[in-house]
Each structure stands twice: as C-alpha cells, then as structure tokens.
Design a protein around this motif. Sequence first.
Motif, short mmCIF file in Angstrom:
data_model
loop_
_atom_site.label_atom_id
_atom_site.label_comp_id
_atom_site.label_asym_id
_atom_site.label_seq_id
_atom_site.Cartn_x
_atom_site.Cartn_y
_atom_site.Cartn_z
N GLN A 44 -47.76 24.01 44.89
CA GLN A 44 -47.13 24.71 45.99
C GLN A 44 -48.08 25.75 46.58
O GLN A 44 -48.38 26.78 45.98
CB GLN A 44 -45.85 25.41 45.50
N PHE A 45 -48.57 25.49 47.81
CA PHE A 45 -49.43 26.44 48.52
C PHE A 45 -48.57 27.57 49.12
O PHE A 45 -47.35 27.41 49.32
CB PHE A 45 -50.16 25.73 49.66
N PRO A 46 -49.19 28.70 49.45
CA PRO A 46 -48.46 29.73 50.21
C PRO A 46 -47.99 29.17 51.54
O PRO A 46 -48.67 28.34 52.16
CB PRO A 46 -49.51 30.83 50.41
N LEU A 47 -46.87 29.63 51.99
CA LEU A 47 -46.31 29.09 53.23
C LEU A 47 -46.95 29.68 54.48
O LEU A 47 -47.05 29.00 55.51
CB LEU A 47 -44.79 29.35 53.26
N SER A 48 -47.41 30.95 54.39
CA SER A 48 -47.97 31.58 55.58
C SER A 48 -49.00 32.63 55.17
O SER A 48 -49.18 32.93 53.99
CB SER A 48 -46.87 32.25 56.41
N PHE A 49 -49.64 33.18 56.17
CA PHE A 49 -50.66 34.21 55.96
C PHE A 49 -50.06 35.40 55.21
O PHE A 49 -50.67 35.95 54.30
CB PHE A 49 -51.21 34.65 57.32
N ARG A 50 -48.83 35.82 55.58
CA ARG A 50 -48.22 37.01 54.98
C ARG A 50 -47.79 36.78 53.53
O ARG A 50 -47.66 37.74 52.76
CB ARG A 50 -47.00 37.43 55.81
N ASP A 51 -47.57 35.48 53.15
CA ASP A 51 -47.11 35.21 51.79
C ASP A 51 -48.22 35.22 50.74
O ASP A 51 -47.94 35.20 49.54
CB ASP A 51 -46.42 33.84 51.74
N ILE A 52 -49.46 35.22 51.19
CA ILE A 52 -50.57 35.02 50.24
C ILE A 52 -50.66 36.13 49.20
O ILE A 52 -50.79 35.84 47.99
CB ILE A 52 -51.89 34.84 51.00
N PRO A 53 -50.63 37.43 49.54
CA PRO A 53 -50.78 38.45 48.49
C PRO A 53 -49.74 38.33 47.39
O PRO A 53 -50.08 38.40 46.19
CB PRO A 53 -50.64 39.76 49.27
#
Length: 544
Positions: A44-53
């Motif tokens: 499962q990859f992060p869904l968006s730029f904001r979810d990464i941290p």
Amino acid sequence: MLAFLIVVAVTFGALWSPAAAQSSRTSPPAVQAGFQLFTARDHQFPLSFRDIPAWRDRQTPVEKVKFTGGSYWLVAQVRNLTSDSAWVFNPYGSLMEHVDVRVYRPGQPVQTFQTGYRAKHAYMLHYGLDLTLRPGERTWVVAQIRSPYFASQPNFSFEPQDRYRQQVNLDNLLTLVAFGALLALSCYNLFIFAGTHNRSFFYYAAYALTYCVAWAFTFHVPADVFGFYDLRWHYVGFFLLPVLNTLFYLHFLKLDQRLPLLGRLSRVNLWLPLALLPSSFLLLPYTHILATGVVSLWLVLALVCGVASWRQGFYSARFFVFGLLALMVPATMILPANVGLMPDPVRNTELLTLLGGTLDGLLLAFALADQLRLLMRDNISHIVQLRRALHLAGTDTLTGLHNRHAFGQAVGTLEDHPFLLVLMDLDGLKTLNDTQGHARGDDLLRVFARLLQDMESEHITAYRLGGDEFALIAPPGADAALVSQLQTAEETLRAGGFPTSGLSVGMAHAGGGRSAGQVFEEADQRMYRHKQAKKGGKEPSDRR
C-alpha cells in the motif's frame, strides 16, 4: 592486449564513484535527496503528497536489505538545486526483480512508474527512470523494491538525464564489446580444437562461452532481448565456471604429472560446484551466497596452481596467472560486496568484473598460443633430429657418400623405371693398407669419394657399398659420359699420389621387367670380368 588494458583503465576511471563507495543513500549535490529504507509489510503506497509523513512514520526503518531477498520501501524527499529539469532516478548495484515507483507533488496526481528486472527498461541493461524535476521543486519519490534475493546492497541516485545517457551508452558499448570478444575467442578455440584435438582448447572455449552466458544473465540480456525472465538460471553459469576452468588448467598445466597434490586438491572445484548447482532451483534466495563461496575457492586454488606451475618452470603458466589476476582484481571488489563485507567501491562492479574476465580470456588464449609455440618448436626440433638421424642412417661416415642402406632404398624405388647401374671396385686398396697403413687407405677412399661427388647431379647419385665397392645410379643414356669421367678419375688418382690404384667397372641397364637383383648381378659380373681382364693385361669390351 595493451589496448584492452587501456580500455579497462579508462572504464575503471569512468566507473569510480566516491559517492557509491560511501553509502547507498548519497546522491549528487545537484539534487538534495534524503534516502530512507524501510521494511515493506504490504503493497500500500501513500495516497497523496500530504499522506507521506504519517505513512512514513508507521514504517520500520532498516539500514540494509537482506541478501536473501524481501520487500522494501525506499523513500526520498527530493529538491532540485539546478536549472535542469530532465533527471533520471537510477536504482543500481544489484538485481531488483520489481521496482514500483510513485512520484508525489503537492496538488498534482501521483505519477506511477515501473522498472526492475521484469519491467520494460527505458535504458537497455539499466533500471533508470526518466523523471521531470523542476528547478527548486520539492518532490517525494517512493519506491517499493521486491526481489527473491539481492546480489549486493542496492544503490539509488538522481542523475542528470544527458550525463546518465552518456554513461549508459559507454557501459553498453563496453558490455557488448566484452561479449563479442568472449564469443569470438570461444569460436576460434573450438576451431583450433577441431584441428588439434587438444582438450585444453575445448575446455577453454567452453569456459569462455559459459562466462559470456553467465554475465549475459547478470546484465539481463536474455530478459531484455528474448523475454526470458527465469531467475533460477542466473547462477547456473557461475557454478559451471569453476568446473570448466579447472578442467582447463588441470589439462593445460598437466597438474596430475607435475603437481599431483595440487591436482587432487583442485578436484574440489569439480564436485563442489556441481553439488551446489541445484540450489539455483531449490534454494534461490541463497544461491548467490553459495556461488560466491564456490567462485572464491576456485580463484584461490587456480592462482596457487598457476604460480606453482610457473615456479616449476612451465613458463606458459605466466599468462594463466596474469589472466587470473585480471579476473581477481575486480573479483576482490564484487565478491565481498556479494556477502555484505563491504559496499561496492565502484558504480558498476558487474561491468568491471566482466571486463576483467574478458581480459582473463584473452590472456588464457595467449597461454594456449604460447603452448602451441613451444609444441611447434619441439616438433621442429624433433623433425630436425629425425632428418639428421635419417641422413646419418643413409650416409657412409668415412666418405660422406650415401651408404648401402640408402642404395637399397633407391634401387627399390626405381625398380619399375629404367636406370643405369654402375658398380665400381677400387683396385689397390688392400695393397695400400698392407704397405702404408689403413690411414693411407682411408685417404684413398676419401679422395675417390670426392671424385664421385663431383660426378653427382640432380639425376646421378654416388654410393659406397662397403670396403672398396662403390656404385652410381644414373639415367639410362649416361653410360658413355660416365665411362669417360671414370677414366679421368682413375688417372687423377694415379697422378695424385696413388700410382697403384685403379678402377674395375661394370654397368647394367635396368628395365624390361628385370628385378633389381638381376640388374645388380649383371653389373657385378661385368665388373668382375673387367677386374680379371685388367689382371690379364687387356680391357674387356662388355663392361657396359
């Protein structure tokens, strides 16, 4: 060979990268990238730029991958510090079966890329991915790396696209040149084997071909060119290399005769690789570690055998030793990295090892050529000795004329052809031996032999049959000329210090189906009658 050494030196300079030697997480200063590695428990990859941290904080960080394979996340926060927007994300340094990449930018859709062993590559034989990184832009790059094994610690970098393409073109050129050289050497030595049946050439050809095939799998040539992706075959060639090379040097160095103890020890390079070869199909995650151990043992034993043979006086072994050193220099870089003892000291250790192996192949070819040169020299020496022995066997040692053995061979050869046989008896030799000694008699024989040698030509040959008996073999029409020359020779002997000497002569023509014995008997009878007539004070009319 000098040109190839220069190419290797240039290649080493091109491959050397202090950044690669430091850590798999460093990158060129033109791009600011903080690489982090995590264990991947899912896909499962992060869904968006904001979810990464937040997503990253839930992962388990690791320092290194396990060589026995697994699944890992690579997370990089990237900032482009240059005005160049064309970049390449470059995973390198190890086989990676799957590399799924996501690029995250604030307020933009996530970009999805794939590379790795099973993906189609933008760059032949390389995993590089073209990315657009705008100047000053901050970007997240997340990659999931999955592989049943890692041949060494993988490395990652961001590189300018133009520089990366130049490096890839150079790498591919050198790779193809190395493969071409190995194939050419293999075919050439198979051709030599077909003519000489010397097994050293066959084992060498099989070794060079197997080396080419083994590294072709390492560089993914079967996958990229033929669509063959079965990883189980990748190390089969590397298990066979010690076997074929050991068969080569056992035969080439003649270890069983020269160094039997080393010959027995070297046989571990035959049975151990074959015993471990099934691990390629049964224990794939551990195969590269087992192959590393097998190859290391082979190189050490082969070098010891080569040096020992050289020290013992087998000088063709020097090329074998130099070839092993050319292979061992890059091997000392790649083999420890294969088991995690050190990081890769150069950017492309595989290419450097391939070039070292190609140089090894060239030097082994020189070793075989040097062995051929020595064999040819020995053969020429044996031929010269044989010719000298045959000449001596057919030569009268006192006079230098052909002897009775050579006479018999000549008559046997000419039996079905017409020729003139002249038999001569040197009168007065016994009296000279009795009155003045055998040394004076030998002088007479040598002087008369020189007179006969003066009569020899392309078609006339002189022989000493033994004692005071001589013979000439000449063309059928030479009888009149020979009678005149023999009369002159007789006068020369008498005027030259042998006044009591003379010649009794008998001639016979071969042909008409008569045997050599019959011709000889006829000439001998005529010579006898000539001798008797001279004793009676008159010359016979039928001596020819």
